[in-house]
Design a protein around this motif. Structure first.
Motif, short mmCIF file in Angstrom:
data_model
loop_
_atom_site.label_atom_id
_atom_site.label_comp_id
_atom_site.label_asym_id
_atom_site.label_seq_id
_atom_site.Cartn_x
_atom_site.Cartn_y
_atom_site.Cartn_z
N ASP A 442 -1.61 -6.53 -14.56
CA ASP A 442 -0.25 -6.00 -14.57
C ASP A 442 0.20 -5.67 -13.14
O ASP A 442 1.29 -6.04 -12.72
CB ASP A 442 -0.16 -4.76 -15.45
N GLN A 443 -0.66 -4.98 -12.39
CA GLN A 443 -0.34 -4.67 -11.00
C GLN A 443 -0.28 -5.94 -10.16
O GLN A 443 0.58 -6.08 -9.28
CB GLN A 443 -1.40 -3.72 -10.42
N ALA A 444 -1.20 -6.87 -10.44
CA ALA A 444 -1.18 -8.15 -9.71
C ALA A 444 0.14 -8.87 -9.92
O ALA A 444 0.72 -9.42 -8.98
CB ALA A 444 -2.35 -9.02 -10.17
N ARG A 445 0.62 -8.85 -11.16
CA ARG A 445 1.89 -9.52 -11.48
C ARG A 445 3.05 -8.87 -10.72
O ARG A 445 3.90 -9.57 -10.15
CB ARG A 445 2.15 -9.45 -12.98
N GLN A 446 3.08 -7.55 -10.69
CA GLN A 446 4.20 -6.86 -10.05
C GLN A 446 4.27 -7.18 -8.56
O GLN A 446 5.35 -7.44 -8.02
CB GLN A 446 4.05 -5.36 -10.27
N TYR A 447 3.13 -7.17 -7.88
CA TYR A 447 3.14 -7.46 -6.44
C TYR A 447 3.40 -8.94 -6.17
O TYR A 447 4.05 -9.29 -5.17
CB TYR A 447 1.83 -7.01 -5.80
N ALA A 448 2.93 -9.82 -7.06
CA ALA A 448 3.24 -11.24 -6.88
C ALA A 448 4.73 -11.50 -7.07
O ALA A 448 5.32 -12.30 -6.35
CB ALA A 448 2.41 -12.07 -7.87
N GLN A 449 5.33 -10.81 -8.03
CA GLN A 449 6.78 -10.95 -8.23
C GLN A 449 7.54 -10.48 -7.00
O GLN A 449 8.55 -11.08 -6.62
CB GLN A 449 7.21 -10.15 -9.47
N ARG A 450 7.05 -9.42 -6.37
CA ARG A 450 7.70 -8.95 -5.15
C ARG A 450 7.56 -10.00 -4.04
O ARG A 450 8.52 -10.26 -3.29
CB ARG A 450 7.08 -7.62 -4.69
N ALA A 451 6.39 -10.62 -3.94
CA ALA A 451 6.19 -11.65 -2.92
C ALA A 451 7.13 -12.83 -3.15
O ALA A 451 7.70 -13.37 -2.20
CB ALA A 451 4.74 -12.12 -2.93
N VAL A 452 7.31 -13.23 -4.40
CA VAL A 452 8.23 -14.32 -4.73
C VAL A 452 9.66 -13.93 -4.39
O VAL A 452 10.44 -14.74 -3.87
CB VAL A 452 8.12 -14.72 -6.22
N LYS A 453 10.01 -12.69 -4.67
CA LYS A 453 11.36 -12.21 -4.36
C LYS A 453 11.60 -12.21 -2.85
O LYS A 453 12.68 -12.59 -2.38
CB LYS A 453 11.55 -10.80 -4.92
N LEU A 454 10.58 -11.82 -2.09
CA LEU A 454 10.72 -11.80 -0.63
C LEU A 454 10.82 -13.20 -0.05
O LEU A 454 11.54 -13.45 0.92
CB LEU A 454 9.52 -11.07 -0.01
N ASN A 455 10.08 -14.15 -0.64
CA ASN A 455 10.11 -15.53 -0.16
C ASN A 455 9.94 -16.48 -1.33
O ASN A 455 8.81 -16.82 -1.70
CB ASN A 455 9.02 -15.77 0.89
#
Length: 598
Positions: A442-455
């Motif tokens: 769940d935490q991995a997903r949230q930070y990956a989504q942030r990375a996708v949003k950033l780039n």
């Protein structure tokens, strides 16, 4: 299991999931789960009433079988009607919309679970369904159309994820009626060039000093990163673009190979504390130069030049940007050039290394260089994120002396990178990988989504998001992210790792033939990767390949002599993964006889 022991039957398959479930979870996890449970209760009551049996669930997806096509159709129509009534009485934030796919076909029975084409086609029809709608196969339609008081719309022959099926929509209030369609994806979705995809080729080193390659490559890397931040068009990944390094090729050929409409190319000449950068933007389809520029600057101004190049190229690719005051790309800039050059050398060595298990001298050198960079200047965000990437490589290549400490170092450097530059997507991706290797999806997903949003053009972020989803059981949601990562990195030979994500997706969905094809591709690229050999043995077991599966198993077990029990496998696989039991079951079917747990 031999072919004669396989149990097959004809079944009616009902597949449903929530539209935009991942985004709903991102906005409000507790409320989304509460709403889903309430809708699931409605579904359970209807299944009980109409004879449906749930045989598999994965996150928000529910798969059920019916003995009667009429019962399945009536159940689907009533469920969508009740969900619509529920949504009309609720605040928009509590509403939930479902898609449903129905198919009747041959399935394989394994215990309580079902596999095979009958299930796969139903899943494809669910993906084809409109939000709030029901999409059914022609076989279902022809069987029930005269037996239910419902109206259907023929949308014609569809090709959905390599599956050809004639499909019908249920006509329902609130669901737009669509005409016969020839494909479910627009050309723009299938071809990156329709979205104005851009490739930045490695700039040419005109300094007459091969030792300056690291500097030239670093400038190219930064231009790619800056362009990616615009988010208005896809940017082909660094590794695919660098496949053309040192080659004399035309822009049209590059565009064809990479699926790019635009190509940026240029040169850099460094002398003392001065640098000259030239860049040009080319329409690859027409092989026509759109823009060119030259900068003569001191090295102290190098970061301004990088931003100028990215800004000017972006404005040419997307003319609408010229009409607005565009905020300058923000990122942490090093104040110490020596630290930055050490970082560039580390990055160059890391990307150019030959990846080998247990011993990798270039990986060791990358670590030494980035450590020196951080000793000189600890406030360099990109150096910390590179250190996290090195730690990840050490885990995957089995060079880490202490895996637990290495996992923690991924987090330490990822967080430090994020503190220094909140817009650094590699930092968020690194933190995501820490939680992934810790089994916290769940935490991995949230930070990956942030990375996708950033780039949105960073393939590793899409891969990380896909891995977090697939190992938590969200197989269908994971698949588009692996496909996107492949699209953004089409020529990098190491990008085959994204296909192991697709392998996991199809293993979770029970599409074993497709999974087998994908793992064969992975092994063709990394023939000595032991874990891939284990995955191959497992899927061959699920496919009942007999002696061939046993031979693949023996080859894998020879590499894992300490693999005695099922719990041993879970220790060396991704912690808490929903795929562990599926893979273990395949190994057992291939002939593995694990010892009893003590």
């Amino acid at each position: 299991m031999s072919e004669k022991n396989i149990v097959r039957k004809i079944a009616v398959i009902f597949v449903t999931d929530v539209v935009g479930f991942s985004k709903l979870m991102e906005v409000n996890e507790d409320q989304t789960l509460q709403s889903f449970r309430a809708c699931k209760e409605i579904l359970d009551k209807l299944f009980l009433e109409h004879g449906g049996r749930i045989f598999n669930t994965a996150g928000d997806s529910v798969l059920a079988e019916f003995q009667s096509a009429v019962s399945a159709m009536v159940c689907a129509a009533e469920f969508q009607k009740l969900i619509t009534q529920r949504n009309n009485s609720l605040d928009p934030r509590s509403q939930m919309i479902f898609r449903i796919g129905l198919n009747m076909g041959d399935v394989i029975v394994e215990g309580e679970n079902l596999y095979g084409d009958g299930v796969n086609v139903a899943a494809r029809l669910e993906a084809l369904s409109q939000p709030g709608g029901v999409c059914l196969s022609k076989g279902i339609h022809d069987f029930i159309s005269q037996k239910v008081e419902l109206t259907f719309n023929d949308i014609g022959q569809q090709k959905v994820k390599n599956t050809d099926v004639h499909a019908y929509d249920l006509v329902a209030d609130g669901v737009p009626e669509r005409a016969e369609i020839t494909q479910i994806h627009s050309k723009a979705e299938e071809d990156p060039r329709e979205l104005g995809a851009i490739a930045v080729l490695p700039f040419e080193n005109q300094s007459n000093d091969p030792d300056q390659d690291y500097f030239v490559d670093g400038i190219t890397d930064d231009i790619i990163a800056n362009l990616s931040l615009w988010r208005t068009f896809p940017v082909i990944s660094r590794n695919s673009s660098f496949a053309f390094k040192g080659k004399s090729v035309g822009a049209n050929e590059v565009g064809q190979e990479l699926g790019a409409r635009y190509v940026v190319q240029g040169s850099i000449r460094k002398g003392g504390q001065k640098v000259r950068i030239t860049a040009q933007l080319i329409d690859a389809e027409k092989d026509r130069q759109l823009w060119s520029e030259k900068w003569d600057r001191s090295l102290e101004d190098i970061f301004d030049v990088q931003d100028e190049v990215a800004t000017a190229v972006a404005a040419q690719v997307n003319p609408t940007l010229q009409n607005y005051e565009v905020e300058r790309i923000e990122r942490a800039r090093p104040t110490n050039l020596t630290a930055w050059e050490l970082y560039l050398k580390a990055l160059h060595t890391f990307h150019e290394r030959t990846q080998t298990d247990h011993k990798d001298e270039d990986l060791e050198l990358s670590r030494e260089l980035v450590e020196k960079s951080l000793l000189v200047h600890d406030s360099l965000s990109v150096a910390h994120s590179l250190m996290s990437e090195i730690c990840i490589a050490e885990l995957l290549q089995h060079t880490a002396k202490d895996s637990k400490k290495t996992v923690e170092y991924i987090l330490v450097h990822g967080r430090r990178a994020a503190e220094l530059d909140s817009k650094n997507p590699r930092a968020s991706d690194s933190i995501s990988r820490h939680y992934f290797f810790s089994g916290n999806f769940d935490q991995a997903r949230q930070y990956a989504q942030r990375a996708v949003k950033l780039n949105p053009s960073y393939p590793e972020a899409h891969n990380s998001l896909g891995q977090a989803l697939v190992h938590s059981g969200n197989y269908s949601d994971a698949e588009p992210h692996f496909i996107k990562a492949i699209e953004l990195n089409p020529l990098d030979t190491n990008a085959i790792i994204y296909k192991d994500g697709l392998f996991f997706t199809h293993m979770g969905l029970g599409s074993f033939e497709m999974a087998y094809s994908l793992i064969q591709e992975c092994i063709a690229q990394f023939s000595e990767a032991g874990f891939y050999k284990g995955f191959r043995a497992s899927v061959m077991g699920h496919l009942n390949k007999g002696e061939d599966a046993k031979q693949a198993l023996d080859e894998y077990l020879a590499l894992r002599p300490n693999l005695k029990k099922k719990s041993d496998y879970k220790k060396i696989f991704v912690p808490n993964s929903s795929l562990a039991d599926i893979l273990i079951e395949g190994l057992v079917q291939a002939g593995w006889q694990p010892e009893e747990e003590t």
